[in-house]
Design a protein around this motif. Structure first.
Motif, short mmCIF file in Angstrom:
data_model
loop_
_atom_site.label_atom_id
_atom_site.label_comp_id
_atom_site.label_asym_id
_atom_site.label_seq_id
_atom_site.Cartn_x
_atom_site.Cartn_y
_atom_site.Cartn_z
N LEU A 61 25.71 -12.78 38.48
CA LEU A 61 27.14 -12.76 38.16
C LEU A 61 27.54 -14.00 37.35
N ALA A 62 27.00 -15.17 37.70
CA ALA A 62 27.31 -16.39 36.96
C ALA A 62 26.84 -16.28 35.51
N MET A 63 25.64 -15.72 35.31
CA MET A 63 25.13 -15.54 33.96
C MET A 63 26.07 -14.65 33.15
N ASP A 64 26.51 -13.56 33.76
CA ASP A 64 27.45 -12.66 33.08
C ASP A 64 28.70 -13.41 32.64
N LEU A 65 29.29 -14.15 33.57
CA LEU A 65 30.55 -14.83 33.29
C LEU A 65 30.40 -15.95 32.28
N VAL A 66 29.28 -16.68 32.34
CA VAL A 66 29.05 -17.76 31.37
C VAL A 66 28.94 -17.19 29.96
N PHE A 67 28.14 -16.14 29.80
CA PHE A 67 27.97 -15.59 28.46
C PHE A 67 29.22 -14.84 27.98
N PHE A 68 29.97 -14.26 28.90
CA PHE A 68 31.25 -13.64 28.53
C PHE A 68 32.19 -14.73 28.02
N GLY A 69 32.26 -15.85 28.73
CA GLY A 69 33.10 -16.98 28.30
C GLY A 69 32.63 -17.55 26.96
N LEU A 70 31.32 -17.60 26.77
CA LEU A 70 30.77 -18.06 25.49
C LEU A 70 31.23 -17.13 24.37
N GLY A 71 31.20 -15.83 24.64
CA GLY A 71 31.66 -14.86 23.64
C GLY A 71 33.13 -15.04 23.32
N ARG A 72 33.93 -15.34 24.35
CA ARG A 72 35.37 -15.55 24.14
C ARG A 72 35.64 -16.80 23.31
N SER A 73 34.92 -17.87 23.64
CA SER A 73 35.25 -19.16 23.01
C SER A 73 34.60 -19.35 21.65
N ARG A 74 33.34 -18.96 21.50
CA ARG A 74 32.68 -19.15 20.20
C ARG A 74 31.60 -18.11 19.92
N GLY A 75 31.93 -16.89 20.21
CA GLY A 75 30.97 -15.80 20.05
C GLY A 75 30.52 -15.59 18.62
N ALA A 76 31.45 -15.58 17.68
CA ALA A 76 31.08 -15.34 16.29
C ALA A 76 30.14 -16.44 15.78
N GLN A 77 30.43 -17.67 16.12
CA GLN A 77 29.57 -18.80 15.72
C GLN A 77 28.21 -18.69 16.39
N TYR A 107 23.50 -2.81 31.93
CA TYR A 107 22.76 -3.52 30.88
C TYR A 107 21.70 -4.48 31.41
N ARG A 108 21.81 -4.89 32.64
CA ARG A 108 20.80 -5.79 33.21
C ARG A 108 19.42 -5.14 33.23
N PHE A 109 19.39 -3.82 33.22
CA PHE A 109 18.13 -3.08 33.25
C PHE A 109 17.56 -2.84 31.86
N LEU A 110 18.28 -3.22 30.81
CA LEU A 110 17.87 -2.98 29.43
C LEU A 110 17.25 -4.24 28.85
N MET A 111 16.03 -4.13 28.38
CA MET A 111 15.33 -5.28 27.82
C MET A 111 15.98 -5.73 26.50
N GLY A 112 16.12 -7.02 26.34
CA GLY A 112 16.56 -7.57 25.07
C GLY A 112 18.05 -7.68 24.83
N VAL A 113 18.88 -7.20 25.76
CA VAL A 113 20.32 -7.27 25.53
C VAL A 113 21.07 -7.91 26.70
N ARG A 114 20.35 -8.48 27.63
CA ARG A 114 20.96 -9.01 28.86
C ARG A 114 21.99 -10.11 28.59
N THR A 115 21.74 -10.97 27.62
CA THR A 115 22.71 -12.03 27.33
C THR A 115 23.65 -11.66 26.19
N ILE A 116 23.23 -10.72 25.36
CA ILE A 116 24.03 -10.39 24.18
C ILE A 116 25.27 -9.56 24.54
N ILE A 117 25.13 -8.63 25.45
CA ILE A 117 26.26 -7.74 25.77
C ILE A 117 27.46 -8.51 26.32
N PRO A 118 27.29 -9.45 27.27
CA PRO A 118 28.48 -10.19 27.71
C PRO A 118 29.13 -11.00 26.58
N VAL A 119 28.32 -11.54 25.67
CA VAL A 119 28.88 -12.27 24.52
C VAL A 119 29.72 -11.33 23.67
#
Length: 195
Positions: A61-77, A107-119
């Motif tokens: 859950l922490a990983m999800d929220l961290v990468f979601f926040g990263l997407g909110r704050s500077r996702g495009a960069q 998405y946690r079960f999908l290889m290669g997109v675990r960090t990208i989808i929350p961003v």
């Protein structure tokens, strides 16, 4: 009678907290292989199962929220700086277009997109509450499935190798070393892509 000193109690607690902290970081950065290995270790009475499950759930859950926040704050960069991830980003965007809610839960079960989808979801401006609720559901499902597979694997190992008690600590150490190696390679690749 139980005669424990404060040093023994806090020493044991410190050891357990250290193991759980390592588990948290391993699940946060790597995921399945660390949780799977920890559940096998719990099945062989080297770790307590419920703290492994709760810690793994919190890390997911922490990983999800961290990468979601990263997407909110500077996702495009973040995405611009990771050109090598472009195929994965396109794959993740295609998944999201089909059914956002199901993808968030699974998405946690999908290889290669675990960090990208929350961003991507953070970049899209998805409401935090909706993302959090779906991530809670997804994290619970993920931990339950991987823990179950770890328990089945732990039982299978015992039934296949009657003498496992003689070598189980070596197998656990080997699994942890493999997990650390994979995690190191991912972190190194992350830094190389970032530069």
């Amino acid at each position: 009678t139980i005669d424990l000193t404060c040093h023994q109690v806090f020493g044991a607690m410190g050891y357990q907290l250290g193991i759980l902290a390592a588990l948290f970081l391993g699940v946060f950065f790597e995921g399945e292989i660390v949780l799977f290995s920890a559940v096998i270790a719990a099945h062989h009475d080297h770790l307590a199962l419920w703290p492994v499950i709760v810690t793994s759930y919190a890390a997911s859950l922490a990983m999800d929220l961290v990468f979601f926040g990263l997407g909110r704050s500077r996702g495009a960069q973040w995405i611009r700086n990771r050109r090598a991830l472009k195929p994965r980003i396109i794959k993740a965007e295609n998944f999201l277009e089909k059914n956002e809610n199901i993808v968030i839960v699974s998405y946690r079960f999908l290889m290669g997109v675990r960090t990208i989808i929350p961003v991507l979801l953070g970049m899209k401006g998805m409401p935090l509450l909706r993302f959090t609720v779906l991530s809670i559901i997804g994290s619970v499902l993920w931990v339950v499935v991987i823990a179950f597979l770890g328990l089945v694997a732990g039982e299978s190992i015992l039934s296949l190798l009657g003498h496992i008690k003689d070598i189980e600590i070596y197998l656990i150490v080997a699994l942890v070393l493999v997990a650390l190696f994979v995690m190191f390679k991912k972190v190194r690749r992350f830094h190389l892509v970032r530069v």
